[in-house]
Design a protein around this motif. Structure first.
Motif, short mmCIF file in Angstrom:
data_model
loop_
_atom_site.label_atom_id
_atom_site.label_comp_id
_atom_site.label_asym_id
_atom_site.label_seq_id
_atom_site.Cartn_x
_atom_site.Cartn_y
_atom_site.Cartn_z
N VAL A 1 25.56 -99.11 -4.97
CA VAL A 1 24.76 -100.34 -4.27
C VAL A 1 24.82 -100.69 -2.91
N ARG B 1 23.02 -103.10 0.63
CA ARG B 1 21.15 -103.46 1.04
C ARG B 1 20.37 -102.62 1.78
N GLN B 2 21.24 -102.22 2.56
CA GLN B 2 20.43 -100.84 3.74
C GLN B 2 21.29 -99.65 3.53
N SER B 3 20.54 -99.18 4.70
CA SER B 3 20.60 -97.32 4.10
C SER B 3 22.23 -96.99 4.87
N TRP B 4 21.69 -97.84 6.14
CA TRP B 4 22.24 -97.10 7.70
C TRP B 4 22.96 -98.83 7.98
N ARG C 1 26.11 -102.96 6.05
CA ARG C 1 25.05 -101.53 5.22
C ARG C 1 24.91 -102.80 3.66
N GLU C 2 26.14 -103.48 3.70
CA GLU C 2 26.60 -104.40 2.76
C GLU C 2 25.31 -105.65 2.82
#
Length: 171
Positions: free
Chosen positions: A57, A59-62, A151-152
């Motif tokens: 998981v 925080r964001q996809s890109w 992303r992390e």
């Protein structure tokens, strides 16, 4: 395995498809309600085990800023090479512009920073590269590792770390 799970498996087994030739006798089934993953080497034996945790998981996809910085760095090097021409390999083995082009485009120059007050030269070197080889390796690491951490951590935290690191490398 409960009777209901067994019935589901049998229904699935009757309508199954083989995934590939490598999985010649391997069949897979996951019970949606319990989340238990079943694997069978033959049609008759079913081994029960939990599905491995392979979801990470973030925080964001890109990695938006990482991608944007990479594009800007590529555009700047192309513009430098068009404006200042490509230097011969004996002068710049990185396949890039003449060395004085870097100073013209904002490379770190202590005299200009201190005496002329061009403090923007503390951050502008993060966008400059000596040539195509230098750019290729930096952008590849930035898109792989930098985008992973963006992303992390999220874009704001990544951008803060990126800019402070760029400033620190110029001091």
């Amino acid at each position: 395995m409960t009777k209901e799970q067994e019935n589901r498996y049998r229904r699935w087994k009757n309508g199954r498809e083989r995934h590939s030739e490598e999985e010649d006798d391997a069949y897979h089934f996951q019970d949606d309600e319990s989340g238990i993953y079943y694997e069978s080497q033959t049609e008759d034996t079913v081994q029960q085990r939990k599905k491995p945790d392979d979801v990470y998981v973030v925080r964001q996809s890109w990695g938006y800023c990482s991608i944007l910085f990479s594009i800007v760095q590529i555009v700047i090097l192309v513009a430098m090479m068009i404006q200042c021409q490509v230097a011969p390999m004996t002068i710049n083995p990185m396949v890039g512009p003449y060395p004085d082009a870097l100073n013209y485009w904002g490379a770190k120059n202590a005299v200009l920073i201190i005496e002329d007050g061009e403090t923007w030269r503390l951050l502008s070197p993060i966008l400059l590269h000596a040539g195509v080889i230098h750019l290729f390796f930096n952008v590849s690491v930035q898109l792989e590792t930098g985008a992973f951490f963006e992303r992390e951590w999220g874009s704001f935290t990544w951008l803060t770390v990126y800019l402070i690191s760029g400033l620190g490398s110029s001091i």
